[in-house]
Scaffold this motif. Structure first.
Motif, PDB file in Angstrom:
ATOM      1  N   PHE A 294       0.836  -1.196   0.000  1.00 41.91           N
ATOM      2  CA  PHE A 294       0.000   0.000   0.000  1.00 41.91           C
ATOM      3  C   PHE A 294       0.878   1.256   0.000  1.00 41.91           C
ATOM      4  O   PHE A 294       0.653   2.208  -0.759  1.00 41.91           O
ATOM      5  CB  PHE A 294      -0.925  -0.033   1.226  1.00 41.91           C
ATOM      6  N   ALA A 295       1.904   1.230   0.850  1.00 41.85           N
ATOM      7  CA  ALA A 295       2.753   2.418   1.011  1.00 41.85           C
ATOM      8  C   ALA A 295       3.471   2.750  -0.302  1.00 41.85           C
ATOM      9  O   ALA A 295       3.426   3.887  -0.783  1.00 41.85           O
ATOM     10  CB  ALA A 295       3.766   2.182   2.131  1.00 41.85           C
ATOM     11  N   LEU A 296       4.126   1.735  -0.892  1.00 43.62           N
ATOM     12  CA  LEU A 296       4.977   1.998  -2.058  1.00 43.62           C
ATOM     13  C   LEU A 296       4.173   2.184  -3.345  1.00 43.62           C
ATOM     14  O   LEU A 296       4.506   3.026  -4.184  1.00 43.62           O
ATOM     15  CB  LEU A 296       5.970   0.834  -2.242  1.00 43.62           C
ATOM     16  N   TYR A 329      -6.044  -6.421 -13.376  1.00 45.64           N
ATOM     17  CA  TYR A 329      -7.258  -6.974 -13.990  1.00 45.64           C
ATOM     18  C   TYR A 329      -7.896  -8.047 -13.107  1.00 45.64           C
ATOM     19  O   TYR A 329      -9.076  -8.330 -13.223  1.00 45.64           O
ATOM     20  CB  TYR A 329      -6.936  -7.590 -15.357  1.00 45.64           C
ATOM     21  N   SER A 330      -7.068  -8.649 -12.238  1.00 50.55           N
ATOM     22  CA  SER A 330      -7.599  -9.749 -11.416  1.00 50.55           C
ATOM     23  C   SER A 330      -8.395  -9.246 -10.214  1.00 50.55           C
ATOM     24  O   SER A 330      -9.037 -10.024  -9.533  1.00 50.55           O
ATOM     25  CB  SER A 330      -6.441 -10.629 -10.927  1.00 50.55           C
ATOM     26  N   GLN A 331      -8.308  -7.949  -9.944  1.00 49.19           N
ATOM     27  CA  GLN A 331      -8.907  -7.442  -8.705  1.00 49.19           C
ATOM     28  C   GLN A 331      -9.928  -6.346  -8.945  1.00 49.19           C
ATOM     29  O   GLN A 331      -9.750  -5.491  -9.804  1.00 49.19           O
ATOM     30  CB  GLN A 331      -7.805  -6.878  -7.784  1.00 49.19           C
ATOM     31  N   LYS A 332     -10.954  -6.404  -8.113  1.00 47.23           N
ATOM     32  CA  LYS A 332     -11.939  -5.322  -8.098  1.00 47.23           C
ATOM     33  C   LYS A 332     -11.517  -4.344  -7.004  1.00 47.23           C
ATOM     34  O   LYS A 332     -10.974  -4.771  -5.975  1.00 47.23           O
ATOM     35  CB  LYS A 332     -13.300  -5.932  -7.765  1.00 47.23           C
ATOM     36  N   LEU A 333     -11.769  -3.088  -7.227  1.00 46.55           N
ATOM     37  CA  LEU A 333     -11.426  -2.108  -6.189  1.00 46.55           C
ATOM     38  C   LEU A 333     -12.221  -2.394  -4.924  1.00 46.55           C
ATOM     39  O   LEU A 333     -13.431  -2.583  -4.971  1.00 46.55           O
ATOM     40  CB  LEU A 333     -11.766  -0.689  -6.681  1.00 46.55           C
ATOM     41  N   SER A 334     -11.497  -2.454  -3.808  1.00 45.18           N
ATOM     42  CA  SER A 334     -12.182  -2.619  -2.535  1.00 45.18           C
ATOM     43  C   SER A 334     -11.411  -1.825  -1.497  1.00 45.18           C
ATOM     44  O   SER A 334     -10.284  -2.175  -1.142  1.00 45.18           O
ATOM     45  CB  SER A 334     -12.230  -4.097  -2.147  1.00 45.18           C
ATOM     46  N   VAL A 335     -11.997  -0.753  -1.058  1.00 43.34           N
ATOM     47  CA  VAL A 335     -11.283   0.112  -0.104  1.00 43.34           C
ATOM     48  C   VAL A 335     -11.104  -0.634   1.215  1.00 43.34           C
ATOM     49  O   VAL A 335     -10.054  -0.549   1.852  1.00 43.34           O
ATOM     50  CB  VAL A 335     -12.047   1.443   0.086  1.00 43.34           C
ATOM     51  N   LYS A 336     -12.108  -1.401   1.580  1.00 41.92           N
ATOM     52  CA  LYS A 336     -12.050  -2.153   2.836  1.00 41.92           C
ATOM     53  C   LYS A 336     -10.848  -3.103   2.839  1.00 41.92           C
ATOM     54  O   LYS A 336     -10.149  -3.241   3.847  1.00 41.92           O
ATOM     55  CB  LYS A 336     -13.354  -2.946   2.994  1.00 41.92           C
ATOM     56  N   ASN A 337     -10.604  -3.729   1.675  1.00 46.38           N
ATOM     57  CA  ASN A 337      -9.535  -4.731   1.612  1.00 46.38           C
ATOM     58  C   ASN A 337      -8.272  -4.208   0.940  1.00 46.38           C
ATOM     59  O   ASN A 337      -7.427  -4.978   0.512  1.00 46.38           O
ATOM     60  CB  ASN A 337     -10.028  -5.967   0.845  1.00 46.38           C
ATOM     61  N   LEU A 338      -8.180  -2.896   0.865  1.00 39.79           N
ATOM     62  CA  LEU A 338      -7.029  -2.327   0.165  1.00 39.79           C
ATOM     63  C   LEU A 338      -5.731  -2.682   0.872  1.00 39.79           C
ATOM     64  O   LEU A 338      -4.703  -2.906   0.256  1.00 39.79           O
ATOM     65  CB  LEU A 338      -7.205  -0.799   0.100  1.00 39.79           C
ATOM     66  N   VAL A 339      -5.800  -2.727   2.171  1.00 42.44           N
ATOM     67  CA  VAL A 339      -4.605  -2.993   2.956  1.00 42.44           C
ATOM     68  C   VAL A 339      -4.814  -4.279   3.739  1.00 42.44           C
ATOM     69  O   VAL A 339      -5.849  -4.447   4.373  1.00 42.44           O
ATOM     70  CB  VAL A 339      -4.364  -1.833   3.936  1.00 42.44           C
ATOM     71  N   SER A 340      -3.845  -5.185   3.657  1.00 42.72           N
ATOM     72  CA  SER A 340      -3.961  -6.414   4.445  1.00 42.72           C
ATOM     73  C   SER A 340      -3.516  -6.104   5.876  1.00 42.72           C
ATOM     74  O   SER A 340      -2.391  -5.673   6.085  1.00 42.72           O
ATOM     75  CB  SER A 340      -3.056  -7.496   3.881  1.00 42.72           C
ATOM     76  N   ASP A 341      -4.412  -6.340   6.816  1.00 49.53           N
ATOM     77  CA  ASP A 341      -4.114  -5.974   8.211  1.00 49.53           C
ATOM     78  C   ASP A 341      -3.133  -6.952   8.861  1.00 49.53           C
ATOM     79  O   ASP A 341      -2.343  -6.584   9.703  1.00 49.53           O
ATOM     80  CB  ASP A 341      -5.394  -5.991   9.059  1.00 49.53           C
ATOM     81  N   THR A 342      -3.264  -8.226   8.491  1.00 46.15           N
ATOM     82  CA  THR A 342      -2.423  -9.227   9.149  1.00 46.15           C
ATOM     83  C   THR A 342      -1.813 -10.142   8.092  1.00 46.15           C
ATOM     84  O   THR A 342      -2.226 -10.123   6.938  1.00 46.15           O
ATOM     85  CB  THR A 342      -3.265 -10.123  10.088  1.00 46.15           C
ATOM     86  N   LYS A 354      -4.293  -5.030  -5.992  1.00 46.03           N
ATOM     87  CA  LYS A 354      -5.301  -4.124  -5.425  1.00 46.03           C
ATOM     88  C   LYS A 354      -4.772  -2.682  -5.424  1.00 46.03           C
ATOM     89  O   LYS A 354      -5.490  -1.737  -5.735  1.00 46.03           O
ATOM     90  CB  LYS A 354      -5.637  -4.532  -3.983  1.00 46.03           C
ATOM     91  N   ALA A 355      -3.499  -2.560  -5.046  1.00 52.33           N
ATOM     92  CA  ALA A 355      -2.908  -1.215  -5.018  1.00 52.33           C
ATOM     93  C   ALA A 355      -2.848  -0.627  -6.428  1.00 52.33           C
ATOM     94  O   ALA A 355      -3.136   0.553  -6.640  1.00 52.33           O
ATOM     95  CB  ALA A 355      -1.513  -1.268  -4.401  1.00 52.33           C
ATOM     96  N   LYS A 356      -2.506  -1.466  -7.415  1.00 53.14           N
ATOM     97  CA  LYS A 356      -2.424  -0.986  -8.805  1.00 53.14           C
ATOM     98  C   LYS A 356      -3.818  -0.614  -9.315  1.00 53.14           C
ATOM     99  O   LYS A 356      -3.989   0.359 -10.028  1.00 53.14           O
ATOM    100  CB  LYS A 356      -1.793  -2.047  -9.706  1.00 53.14           C
ATOM    101  N   ARG A 357      -4.823  -1.427  -8.969  1.00 54.70           N
ATOM    102  CA  ARG A 357      -6.202  -1.117  -9.364  1.00 54.70           C
ATOM    103  C   ARG A 357      -6.603   0.253  -8.784  1.00 54.70           C
ATOM    104  O   ARG A 357      -7.190   1.095  -9.472  1.00 54.70           O
ATOM    105  CB  ARG A 357      -7.141  -2.220  -8.869  1.00 54.70           C
ATOM    106  N   GLN A 476      -5.620   2.932   7.825  1.00 57.62           N
ATOM    107  CA  GLN A 476      -5.521   1.807   6.896  1.00 57.62           C
ATOM    108  C   GLN A 476      -6.337   0.640   7.392  1.00 57.62           C
ATOM    109  O   GLN A 476      -7.119   0.053   6.682  1.00 57.62           O
ATOM    110  CB  GLN A 476      -4.081   1.284   6.915  1.00 57.62           C
ATOM    111  N   ALA A 477      -6.102   0.324   8.674  1.00 55.21           N
ATOM    112  CA  ALA A 477      -6.730  -0.859   9.244  1.00 55.21           C
ATOM    113  C   ALA A 477      -8.247  -0.728   9.217  1.00 55.21           C
ATOM    114  O   ALA A 477      -8.956  -1.705   9.052  1.00 55.21           O
ATOM    115  CB  ALA A 477      -6.239  -1.062  10.661  1.00 55.21           C
TER     116      ALA A 477
END
Ligand SMILES: NC(=O)c1ccc[n+]([C@@H]2O[C@H](COP(=O)([O-])OP(=O)(O)OC[C@H]3O[C@@H](n4cnc5c(N)ncnc54)[C@H](OP(=O)(O)O)[C@@H]3O)[C@@H](O)[C@H]2O)c1
Length: 480
Positions: A294-296, A329-342, A354-357, A476-477
């Motif tokens: 997410f950061a980079l 192309y493999s991912q749909k935008l999802s703000v909730k899942n944009l960042v993996s918490d664990t 996800k970040a590229k999408r 993020q979380a």
């Protein structure tokens, strides 16, 4: 001896016409017979510079090794060529005339004994080749090409996953280049900033844009690599206008400090290439507490581009190029899942995609929001290119696809075109591959709803300032 003479007039200043022709690698763009053209010797074009040009001749393809024999910038260049069948001397003169430049091109062939007896018969074929090549040069230098459009035929292919993926390979590049127009725009005085220029696509883009005369600021995180890249570019291209900035772009404090340095220097930026990237197979957190993908891949280019907007605006007609990935192309935008918490369920390729999408969505938003600011914002994906990033992050994929992968220069070609071609400035809000606009969605169900786009933009806008990294991590979380 056979002599061909052609005269053309082009609507370009003499120094621009000269610079384009004197780099004889451009023959590939305008000489109908050229199959390949490479500069063999390093450095700026000078007396003694050598080029290897492979030409299609009626007798088959032949290699001609050219050496710059005389150089009077910007009025005259003489190239002597040697091949198995003939020696050739090209004398090209450039003179300012009203509204442009008159180019006088003379090619003097000296055939070996074997072919000499046939030279009379070959005269008309050679005349035709000469006329066609000079017509090609005129077209290249007049530089009036339409911007490519998303085309309907490609649209059909977009619904067929396998053919679409095949275009990510070298095959897509080879197919695409058959239709490409020359890039003769004069890049001298154009300031271009490229992130992640130490290896791979960023490095290939930097070399090619430097060769074309652009003034570069290259952002890298490793000072030793940075010094070596700067020296390599100078050695290979003779371009001295390369500045280096050191920043770890996964750290927002570094992004902010970089932006501050650039803003205080105040140099307008004509082209910003957000290229730096990595695929983290294991979940990593930066020292600021942000998940590294997410950061980079998203927070960093987002923050850098916004911060540099005044410098982009100051350039007049600036271009932002966001390097995304076909993986999105493999991912749909999802703000909730944009960042993996664990680490549980973390997948490097999913986090990356996800970040590229999301960066693609941001690209489209800026493209429309900044239309009035004279800033074109586009994204590109390079297909699959054989870079250190792919070799280390995707070793299995690399092992399987190695022979079909593009070279870094082939992967970077669209970046170079978007940065350099005059007609590319007419595009905004597009995703490009091989210089052509592409569909944004390939798989059913990956198209986001407008509300999700709005949510992403709000999330990014609210993103915590870097002096409060814990807030940022918390946001993020709890995204979404
Ligand atoms: N190659 C492909 O097939 C492909 C496909 C789709 C998309 N892409 C995208 O293309 C871009 C370039 O990738 P590549 O294949 O050329 O990869 P690469 O060879 O690994 O190059 C990546 C560049 O980014 C820099 N970078 C990585 N992390 C950084 C950080 N924290 N701070 C500053 N710079 C950092 C690297 O610097 P170091 O040398 O210091 O590591 C390097 O210069 C990426 O955005 C990637 O996602 C590539």
């Amino acid at each position: 001896m056979t002599i061909l003479r052609e005269v053309i007039t082009v609507k370009r200043p003499v120094d621009e016409a000269f610079a384009y022709v004197a780099d004889f690698t451009t023959t590939i763009e305008w000489d109908a017979t050229a199959l390949k053209a490479v500069k063999v010797t390093p450095g700026a074009i000078a007396v003694g510079t050598r080029f290897l040009v492979t030409c299609a001749m009626p007798v088959g393809s032949i290699d001609i090794e050219y050496t710059v024999a005389e150089l009077e910038i910007p009025n005259r260049i003489v190239l002597s060529g040697k091949s198995k069948l003939f020696d050739i001397e090209d004398t090209i003169t450039f003179a300012t005339v009203s509204g442009g430049t008159k180019i006088n091109y003379q090619a003097e062939f000296k055939f070996g004994p074997l072919v000499g007896s046939l030279s009379g018969m070959m005269q008309s074929g050679l005349d035709k080749m000469g006329r066609e090549s000079l017509a090609g040069l005129k077209k290249a230098l007049n530089n009036r090409f339409p911007a490519p459009k998303y085309d309907g035929a490609a649209n059909v292919a977009d619904r067929l996953i396998i053919p679409k993926l095949a275009r990510f390979t070298r095959h897509g590049y080879t197919r695409g280049r058959k239709h490409w127009n020359p890039i003769s725009a004069d890049l001298r005085g154009k300031h271009m900033l490229i992130t992640g220029a130490s290896t791979g696509l960023g490095h290939a883009s930097a070399l090619e844009l430097a060769r074309r005369g652009a003034e570069l600021t290259l952002v890298m995180r490793n000072p030793i690599k940075a010094k070596a890249v700067k020296a390599e570019i100078l050695r290979e291209t003779g371009n001295e206008n390369v500045a280096i900035e050191i920043a770890d772009l996964s750290l927002l404090a570094h992004v902010d400090a970089l932006a501050e340095r650039l803003l205080s220097a105040g140099r307008p930026i004509d082209v910003l290439v957000n290229n730096a990237g990595a695929l983290y197979n294991e979940r990593l957190e930066t020292s600021e507490g942000l998940e590294a993908s997410f950061a980079l891949l998203l927070a960093s280019p987002y923050r850098l581009t916004l911060a540099l907007k005044p410098l982009l605006q100051a350039a007049g007609r600036a271009r932002v190029i966001n390097v995304v990935s076909g993986g999105m192309y493999s991912q749909k935008l999802s703000v909730k899942n944009l960042v993996s918490d664990t680490s549980d369920g973390y997948s490097g390729s999913v986090a990356y995609a996800k970040a590229k999408r999301a960066l693609m969505v941001v690209t489209r938003h800026w493209a429309s929001a900044w239309r009035g600011d004279g800033i074109a914002v586009n994204a590109m994906h390079p297909g699959w290119a054989d870079t250190p990033g792919v070799q280390t992050s995707l070793p299995l994929f690399h092992a399987i696809t190695r022979f079909a992968l593009r070279s870094p220069a082939e992967g970077a070609d669209t970046i170079v075109w978007m940065a350099a071609a005059t007609e590319a400035s007419k595009l905004s809000g597009q995703l490009l591959l091989d210089r052509e606009p592409q569909t944004l969605y390939l798989l059913r169900g990956t198209q986001e709803a407008p509300a999700e786009r709005k949510k992403l933009l709000q999330f990014m806008e609210d993103f915590a300032p870097v002096d409060a990294p814990n807030d940022a991590a918390q946001k993020q979380a709890h995204a979404g």
